[in-house]
Design an enzyme around this catalytic site. Structure first.
Site, mmCIF file in Angstrom:
data_model
loop_
_atom_site.group_PDB
_atom_site.id
_atom_site.type_symbol
_atom_site.label_atom_id
_atom_site.label_comp_id
_atom_site.label_asym_id
_atom_site.label_seq_id
_atom_site.Cartn_x
_atom_site.Cartn_y
_atom_site.Cartn_z
ATOM 1 N NE ARG A 226 14.740 -9.303 41.631
ATOM 2 C CZ ARG A 226 15.349 -8.150 41.857
ATOM 3 N NH1 ARG A 226 16.049 -7.568 40.867
ATOM 4 N NH2 ARG A 226 15.319 -7.586 43.047
ATOM 5 C CG HIS B 136 24.318 -5.133 47.683
ATOM 6 N ND1 HIS B 136 24.664 -5.437 46.396
ATOM 7 C CD2 HIS B 136 22.967 -5.267 47.747
ATOM 8 C CE1 HIS B 136 23.574 -5.732 45.696
ATOM 9 N NE2 HIS B 136 22.534 -5.630 46.487
ATOM 10 C CB CYS C 284 24.770 -2.300 41.488
ATOM 11 S SG CYS C 284 24.043 -0.812 40.752
ATOM 12 C CG ASN D 125 21.867 -9.230 46.934
ATOM 13 O OD1 ASN D 125 21.121 -8.355 47.341
ATOM 14 N ND2 ASN D 125 21.925 -9.593 45.661
#
Lengths: 316, 316
Positions: free
Chosen positions: A16, A210, A241, A250
């Site tokens: 996701r 992250h 992001c 991440n």
């Protein structure tokens, strides 16, 4: 060194949080195969997809099909991101085990990312939590930017806790403390985790890190030392992001699993099949992924000495 | 979270440990300029060069010229790697402040890297320590592979301590615990640092980390929490190990400085001039350096919100 829990759980968010930001349109078959391969690795949770509007994130328009077609491994909790009531309905229709709602703890990031003020988001999520409760579906809330916002800078822990309390009061069973753009540092992580655990004893706390500034694993250790047992991570360090230029993804699941395995902490995840999954990611997302752990191998994957050594130091 | 010391010292090893492994032949002028720029950043120590045989490492054949030409900043200790008596003589001739000797704690790595058995190295270093002592030159010894060897795997802490005791007894004023190929993990780092501090109370201990498996900063925090105040690091993460394929370089100085600054720990190093130095490295070493911190900026380098935001959320 202060030891944390002997066993932790990893929530793999690559399908996701990773795929939603990739430029490549990943075929539904490949998404299903990605999740199925992850299911064999031993994760506690896998965030399979997102029930956002297909117009907003076309890459995940096949969310229901993916959720229906994955092979469900007993014991694995299959979760999905749910932004609103419509998303909840779609998630429930295909049997999502657990919902992950999301809002930001900083005002500007919430407006940029969700097109709402935080108070609007809080009202929306409260409605989703109520509807999910009636449907018997557990909900976690991922609270973004709690360790810093790329627009607003530092975020007050009081403000983070105010939102977390509101969401737990509204029915959230868990809160994820998200370092959305890699601004967290170890002492800060330890302080906020300790405070959240103290103030929200009934909530399941997860930490989402992250590696933007290299501190992801240091932050994971700091969180673990305070007793955190649930970590988000993305295979291959997928993700990022859109509002933080240069921000990397991440925390790498394989690096997190490898580190905790070295320290004798049971993550439930087997590294060899996970590394196989990671080796397949460049084909999936159609780009190179810098992956030092894959390049170097686990720490005890030793090498043959140079050939000349035996001769040079031979007893003869 | 257990806090470590309020002030730490950084030994910048990029000019030596970094440049010696680079394919590009860096001009003497550029090496001098690199060291001079580092001198302005606030490092406690800079490892300027290596007095190994010019035949073995042609890239550093200009060691004496570099050491003579750098602009010495008061308060900075300028060190160099010294492998043997001949190297010590060359280092003393050009006024090197402190010598850094080196041997491995694992047998196979010592043979591969230094072409000697560990006992031969111990005898050689003992002779160098004696000669340096007579010349009044302080010597540190970097003990390689103490957290694992790419050939032999785990290295016994007893064996590490045996060698460290021998070297301190022979006159070394400090010992650097080197994670040569990035095999260290946080609990291991904490244990060995605690033991070394306990058993060698008179020796200055330094920790030397690589980021091969993502754990460099986590290991730095673990070392710091045990009281370690001296860290090696290389600007831009330069360096590596020829015997560990895929191994990435040293811990990035800028990431180490940034993290400790976030935690309120004084490193003495100013981040902006250091980041300027790092931005110049690709030109120096003639290759791209992946540098997430340079790409993303320090954690509080915030971004402008998207332009549409003001209009969308305007009071009108």
């Amino acid at each position: 060194m202060n030891q944390g829990p002997a066993r932790i759980e990893i929530n793999e968010v690559g399908p996701r949080d990773g795929l939603q930001i990739e430029k490549a349109m990943v075929a539904t078959d490949d998404k299903v195969a990605f999740v199925d391969a992850l299911s064999e690795c031993g994760f506690a949770r896998i965030e399979v997809t997102s029930f956002t509007s297909p117009k907003a994130i076309p890459a995940l328009a096949d969310a229901q099909e993916v959720m229906r077609r994955i092979r469900r491994k007993p014991g694995v909790v299959y979760t999905a991101l749910v932004p609103n009531i419509r998303g909840l309905e779609r998630a429930l229709e295909c049997g999502t085990d657990e919902m992950n709602l999301v809002m930001s703890s900083s005002e500007t990031h919430n407006r940029a990312n969700l097109r709402m003020t935080r108070e609007q988001s809080l009202a929306e999520l409260t409605a989703v939590l109520r509807a999910a409760g009636e449907a018997g579906a557990p909900c976690n809330v991922s609270l973004s930017t709690v360790f810093g916002c790329p627009f607003d800078g530092d975020v007050s822990p009081d403000e983070v806790m105010r939102l977390a309390h509101s969401l737990v009061d509204a029915g959230a069973v868990g809160i994820t403390l998200c370092d959305t753009t890699g601004m967290a540092y170890p002492t800060q992580v330890a302080e906020l985790c300790e405070r959240a655990a103290r103030e929200l004893p009934g909530a399941a706390l997860t930490v989402h890190l992250h590696n933007t500034r290299g501190m992801a694993l240091a932050n994971a250790v700091a969180a673990w030392q305070t007793g955190i047992v649930r970590f988000d991570a993305a295979a291959g360090g997928l993700g990022g992001c859109p509002y933080a230029p240069g921000a990397s993804g991440n925390v790498n699941t394989e690096e997190l699993v490898h580190m905790f395995a070295c320290m004798g902490v049971d993550t439930g995840v087997a590294l060899p099949p996970l590394m196989d999954v990671v080796r397949g990611l460049p084909r999936l997302v159609e780009r190179e992924l810098a992956n030092p752990l894959i390049a170097a191998g686990p720490r005890l994957a030793t090498h043959e000495p140079p050939a000349w050594l035996a001769e040079r130091f031979s007893p003869g």
